[in-house]
Design a protein around this motif. Structure first.
Motif, short mmCIF file in Angstrom:
data_model
loop_
_atom_site.label_atom_id
_atom_site.label_comp_id
_atom_site.label_asym_id
_atom_site.label_seq_id
_atom_site.Cartn_x
_atom_site.Cartn_y
_atom_site.Cartn_z
N ILE A 173 0.99 -1.33 0.08
CA ILE A 173 -0.10 0.03 0.05
C ILE A 173 0.76 1.15 0.01
O ILE A 173 0.32 2.41 -0.50
N VAL A 174 2.08 1.09 0.53
CA VAL A 174 2.92 2.44 0.45
C VAL A 174 3.69 2.62 -0.53
O VAL A 174 4.08 3.89 -0.87
N GLN A 175 3.70 1.69 -1.43
CA GLN A 175 4.51 1.75 -2.74
C GLN A 175 3.47 1.98 -3.93
O GLN A 175 3.60 2.25 -5.22
N ASP A 340 5.66 9.75 -5.29
CA ASP A 340 7.00 9.37 -5.23
C ASP A 340 7.03 8.34 -4.02
O ASP A 340 6.89 8.62 -2.77
N ALA A 341 7.36 7.09 -4.53
CA ALA A 341 7.37 6.02 -3.57
C ALA A 341 8.37 6.06 -2.54
O ALA A 341 8.52 5.32 -1.28
N ARG A 354 12.39 -2.40 -3.93
CA ARG A 354 11.07 -2.99 -5.22
C ARG A 354 10.41 -1.94 -5.48
O ARG A 354 9.54 -1.29 -4.82
N THR A 355 10.42 -1.68 -6.80
CA THR A 355 9.84 -0.44 -7.54
C THR A 355 8.45 -1.04 -8.22
O THR A 355 8.34 -2.36 -8.58
N VAL A 356 7.21 -0.40 -7.97
CA VAL A 356 6.20 -0.67 -8.64
C VAL A 356 6.09 0.10 -10.01
O VAL A 356 5.92 1.29 -9.72
N GLU A 357 6.24 -0.29 -10.99
CA GLU A 357 5.85 0.42 -12.35
C GLU A 357 4.50 0.56 -12.54
O GLU A 357 3.61 -0.21 -12.42
N PRO A 358 4.05 1.87 -12.87
CA PRO A 358 2.70 2.29 -12.88
C PRO A 358 2.37 1.95 -14.47
O PRO A 358 3.01 1.68 -15.15
#
Length: 763
Positions: A173-175, A340-341, A354-358
Motif C-alpha cells: 500500500i505504501v508503494q 513518489d514511493a 522494489r519498485t512498482v511500475e505504473p
C-alpha cells in the motif's frame, strides 16, 4: 577489538574476557550442584588478568602489530584508499570446479546469501538515501500544492485509481496508494481544496472497505494481497470525515456543483471532474454494501448492483473521453510529481528496493477497471449459482486475466456467511443426480453422516475455488484422498438407498456417481490449469491430453447413464400404468450405459471437448514422433518421469482403471512407424470432424437462458480450435505426401488450455 587469539598471549577485549569468566563458573555450578558458590575473589583475579594483559600489550610497544587468529601479526589497515582485489578473486575462481564454493567459519553459505553488494543501487537499500523524497522537500520544491486546477485534480485522481488496482494485485500500500504525497497528511494538503478532499475521503473509504472484505474472507496468499499497512493509519486518514454517509453526502454536493459549472457539453474540465466523482461515489457505496460485517442481505445486494451498474456506465463515458483525446496527461504531467514511493522506503523491510511500475496506458487501465466491475457484479448474485459453477470459478472467465483478490473475497464471503447455504448447494447438486429428496427422512442416519462429511470436504474446496490459480493447482493434489474416502461412504449410502426405496429409486447409484463427477471435474481442472500457468513443455502436451481423454470418457459414461435414467423417469411419470416388468427392463438398459434420446447441451459439450482432446492427442503425437516440434530432446526422453510427476497425485482416488505409462506408450506407438503416419493423421481428422458435428448440434439445440451465454461462449472458443487444427491436419498431410516435413508450433492463442497447431504457412 582485535580477533580472538589462539593463546593467552593475544590481546583480547574486556567484554570477551567478561563473557569467558562468566560462563566458566556457571557451568561449574551446574555440574557440581547448587551447594557450590562462586568465589568472591574471581572478579579480582579477572581484573588482575586484564591489567596484566594490558600491561603486556603496553610493554610490547605502541608499534606492535595486532595479533591474528593464528597468533600471527595482522597486516596494517590502509585507511587512505580501497584496494581492488578482483584479480585475486578471479584467479581463485579459475582453480575451482563447478559446484565448489569458498567458505570460512565466519562466512558460510547463509551469510553469502544474506549479503548485499554495498553501493549497488539495486541491492543496497541505503544507497543514495539522500535522494529520497520528504514532505519538507516536497513543499520547498512545490511538488505538492494547496491549490490545484480541475485538470490537475483529474490527473491525480486517475493515477490514484490506477495504483488502487495495483494494490489489489498484491503490491504494498505504501508503494501504490500512499506513494501520493497528498495522502501523507490530507488535513494539511487536501483540506484546503474541498473538491479534492471529498474525492480523497471517498477513495479512502473504498480502500478501507476493500481491505476489510479481503481480511474477512481470508483467502488471500502472499502473492495476492499484502494486508500490512507498514505503519500507515488507514482508519484515521481523511481530509474531512471517515463516515460513509457524510462522505457520500459531501461528494454528491460537490459533484452537482461541478456538473452545473461544466454545463451540458460534457468535455469541460469541471464536467470531467464531476464524472469521476460520480464514479467514486457509486463505487464507494457498492463496496460498503458488499463488505458488511453481518453478511449481505437482499437489500444490500440490490443497492450494490445498482451502484456497480452506474459505475459501468461512467467507465464507458471515460473510455469515450479517452478516445476523443479528452485526457490532459501531457499538459498536467507536473501534477504526477506528487507520486513518489521513495518517501515510504524507510517503512519497508530493509533489503533491495522494489519498485512498482505504473500502468501508463490509459486504455489498459480502463480495460482492467471494466473487468473489475464485471467481476464485482457477478459476485453480487453468486449465491444463486449451482455448486458446479461455483467450484469452476464463479467469476473467472476462461482465457481472461485472473480476478484480483477483492471480488474473489466477496464471492467467498457471500457463500459462507449464509447459514446452511453449503448444505443447500450439496443437496441441490445431489438431486440433479436423482438423489431421493426424502432420503433424509427414511435413511436419516447414513444420509446425515454422508452430508456432514461432504460439508467438511467441500468447505475447503469452496475456499480453494476462490484462491489464485497457482495455489489451486498446487493444493488440489491434496483433496483426492478425501474424495476417495467420500466415494466409499457414497457406495454404502447407495446400497442403503437400494434396500430402502427398492424399485422407487430412479437411479441405482446417485451418490457414487455424484462423488465421481466432482472428483473427475477436479482432476480435469488441475490438468488444464497447467496450461493456464504455462507449466508443460510441448513434449508432454500429447501425454496430458491422452490422460484427460480418459477422464472425459468416464464423465461421459456416467452422464449418459444419468441422463438416460432421467428420461425414463419422465416417461414413467407420464404413463403410470406401465407394467413393472417394462420399468425393470428400462432400468436394466440404463445400467448398461445406454445413451439418452435427447442429450442435453452440457453432455454434447463434454463429448465435443473429448473429441477435440482426442484429435489433439493424435495430432501432437504425430508431430512429436516426426520431430516437428521445438521441444528439447531431454524433455522427450524424460516422459516417464514426467508422467509420474503430472499424475501421481491423481492416484489417491480410485478410478475404474489406473492409466499407466505403458498404456500411454501403447496408445501413441502407432504414430512412431512411418507407414502408420497417414493413419494417425486420418484418425486426428476424424476426431476433429466429430467434434465439429457435435458443436453444430449444440448450436441448434435449445439451451436454457441461464446457461445459454456460457455454452455459447465455450462453443465458440472450441470451434476456433477445431477449425484451426483441421487446417493443420490438411497441411501436414500435404507435407507428408511431398516428403518435406517442416517444424510446427503449438500455441494456446485460440483457447486457454486446448492448443492450436500452427504449420509453417500460418506462423
Amino acid at each position: 577489538g582485535t580477533l580472538r587469539g589462539g593463546g593467552r598471549g593475544g590481546a583480547c577485549s574486556d567484554a570477551w574476557m567478561d563473557e569467558e569468566d562468566d560462563d566458566e563458573p556457571t557451568s561449574g555450578i551446574a555440574q557440581d550442584g547448587a551447594s557450590k558458590k562462586k568465589k568472591p575473589k574471581k572478579k579480582k583475579k579477572k581484573g588482575k588478568d586484564n591489567h596484566e594483559a594490558t600491561g603486556e600489550a603496553g610493554a610490547a610497544g605502541a608499534g606492535a602489530p595486532p595479533m591474528g587468529a593464528l597468533g600471527q601479526p595482522l597486516a596494517p589497515i590502509a585507511e587512505e584508499e580501497w584496494v581492488d582485489i578482483s584479480d585475486v578473486v578471479n584467479l581463485a575462481a579459475e582453480g575451482m570446479f563447478l559446484g565448489e564454493m569458498l567458505e570460512s567459519p565466519q562466512f558460510r553459505l547463509y551469510d553469502a546469501m544474506s549479503a548485499i553488494e554495498i553501493m549497488d543501487p539495486k541491492m543496497d537499500s541505503g544507497f543514495n538515501s539522500g535522494a529520497d523524497m520528504t514532505l519538507d522537500r516536497a513543499e520547498a520544491e512545490d511538488v505538492v500544492s494547496r491549490s490545484l486546477t480541475h485538470e490537475q485534480m483529474i490527473t491525480v485522481w486517475d493515477h490514484l485509481l490506477m495504483y488502487y488496482l495495483l494494490w489489489l494485485d498484491g503490491h504494498t500500500i505504501v508503494q501504490t496508494i500512499f506513494s501520493c504525497l497528498y495522502l501523507q497528511d490530507p488535513q494539511r494538503y487536501v483540506a484546503t481544496m474541498p473538491i479534492f478532499g471529498a474525492f480523497v475521503d471517498a477513495f479512502l473509504v473504498a480502500c478501507r472497505a476493500a481491505r476489510s472484505a479481503v481480511l474477512r474472507a481470508n483467502i488471500f496468499d502472499d502473492e495476492d494481497f499484502l494486508p500490512n499497512l507498514f505503519g500507515v493509519d488507514l482508519d484515521a486518514c481523511c481530509a474531512f470525515s471517515t463516515k460513509t454517509s457524510e462522505v457520500f453526502e459531501s461528494l454528491t454536493r460537490h459533484r452537482k456543483a461541478l456538473a452545473k459549472e461544466g454545463g451540458k457539453s460534457g468535455t469541460s474540465p469541471a464536467s470531467r471532474a464531476a464524472r469521476r466523482m460520480e464514479w467514486m461515489g457509486d463505487y464507494m457505496m457498492a463496496l460498503a454494501a458488499l463488505s458488511r460485517e453481518g453478511g449481505i442481505d437482499d437489500k444490500a445486494r440490490a443497492a450494490a448492483r445498482r451502484h456497480i451498474e452506474a459505475c459501468q456506465r461512467v467507465v464507458e463515458q471515460l473510455r469515450a473521453e479517452a478516445e476523443n483525446g479528452g485526457a490532459a496527461a501531457d499538459d498536467c504531467a507536473g501534477a504526477l510529481r506528487c507520486f513518489d514511493a521513495s518517501l515510504n522506503r524507510k517503512l519497508l523491510v530493509p533489503g533491495p528496493p522494489r519498485t512498482v511500475e505504473p500502468i501508463k496506458d490509459r486504455a489498459a487501465v480502463l480495460k482492467r477497471l471494466t473487468s473489475h466491475l464485471s467481476e464485482l457484479l457477478l459476485s453480487v448474485d453468486v449465491h444463486q449459482l449451482p455448486l458446479a459453477k461455483v467450484l469452476d470459478g464463479a467469476i473467472t472467465c476462461k482465457g481472461e486475466p485472473e480476478p484480483n483478490v477483492l471480488p474473489r473475497s466477496i464471492v467467498h464471503s457471500s457463500l459462507t456467511d449464509r447459514s446452511g447455504h453449503l448444505r443447500w448447494l450439496l443437496l441441490d447438486s445431489l438431486e440433479a443426480c436423482l438423489f431421493p429428496a426424502d432420503a433424509l427422512t427414511h435413511c436419516k442416519k447414513a444420509a446425515e453422516a454422508f452430508l456432514a462429511h461432504c460439508e467438511s470436504v467441500f468447505s475447503h474446496t469452496l475456499r480453494l475455488a476462490n484462491a489464485s490459480r497457482a495455489r489451486r493447482f498446487r493444493r488440489l493434489a491434496h483433496y483426492f484422498a478425501d474424495f476417495n474416502a467420500l466415494q466409499h461412504e457414497a457406495w454404502q449410502l447407495d446400497e442403503e438407498l437400494k434396500r430402502t426405496f427398492a424399485s422407487n429409486l430412479h437411479y441405482h447409484r446417485p451418490c457414487w456417481v455424484w462423488v465421481m463427477e466432482q472428483c473427475l471435474n477436479a482432476m480435469i481442472s488441475k490438468l488444464f490449469l497447467g496450461f493456464d500457468l504455462d507449466l508443460y513443455d510441448e513434449a508432454e502436451f500429447h501425454m496430458i491430453y491422452w490422460y484427460i481423454d480418459y477422464l472425459f470418457g468416464l464423465r461421459i459414461y456416467n452422464s449418459n447413464e444419468l441422463c438416460h435414467a432421467k428420461e425414463q423417469m419422465v416417461a414413467s411419470s407420464g404413463n403410470k400404468k406401465k407394467p413393472s416388468a417394462a420399468r425393470q427392463q428400462e432400468k436394466g438398459a440404463a445400467s448398461r450405459g445406454q445413451r439418452p434420446r435427447n442429450p442435453p447441451p452440457f453432455l454434447l459439450h463434454l463429448e465435443a471437448t473429448q473429441a477435440t482432446v482426442r484429435g489433439l492427442f493424435r495430432l501432437l503425437a504425430f508431430c512429436q514422433r516426426h520431430d516437428l516440434t521445438s521441444a528439447p530432446r531431454a524433455a522427450s526422453a524424460g516422459l516417464a518421469q514426467r508422467f509420474v510427476l503430472r499424475f501421481r497425485s491423481l492416484e489417491h482416488f480410485r478410478l475404474p482403471h489406473l492409466p499407466s505409462f505403458k498404456d500411454f506408450e501403447l496408445s501413441s506407438a502407432s504414430a512412431l512407424a512411418p507407414v502408420e503416419g497417414r493413419a494417425v493423421l486420418d484418425a486426428a481428422k476424424a476426431s476433429l470432424t466429430d467434434a465439429a458435428a457435435l458443436l453444430e448440434r449444440i448450436s441448434s439445440s435449445k439451451v436454457q437462458e441461464d446457461e445459454a451465454g456460457r455454452i455459447s461462449e465455450e462453443t465458440t472458443a472450441l470451434k476456433r480450435v477445431v477449425v484451426a487444427n483441421q487446417l493443420a491436419v490438411a497441411e501436414l498431410s500435404r507435407m507428408l505426401d511431398s516428403g518435406k516435413m517442416q517444424k510446427v508450433v503449438a500455441t494456446t492463442s485460440d483457447h486457454p488450455y486446448l492448443v492450436t497447431v500452427l504449420p509453417p504457412s500460418r506462423q
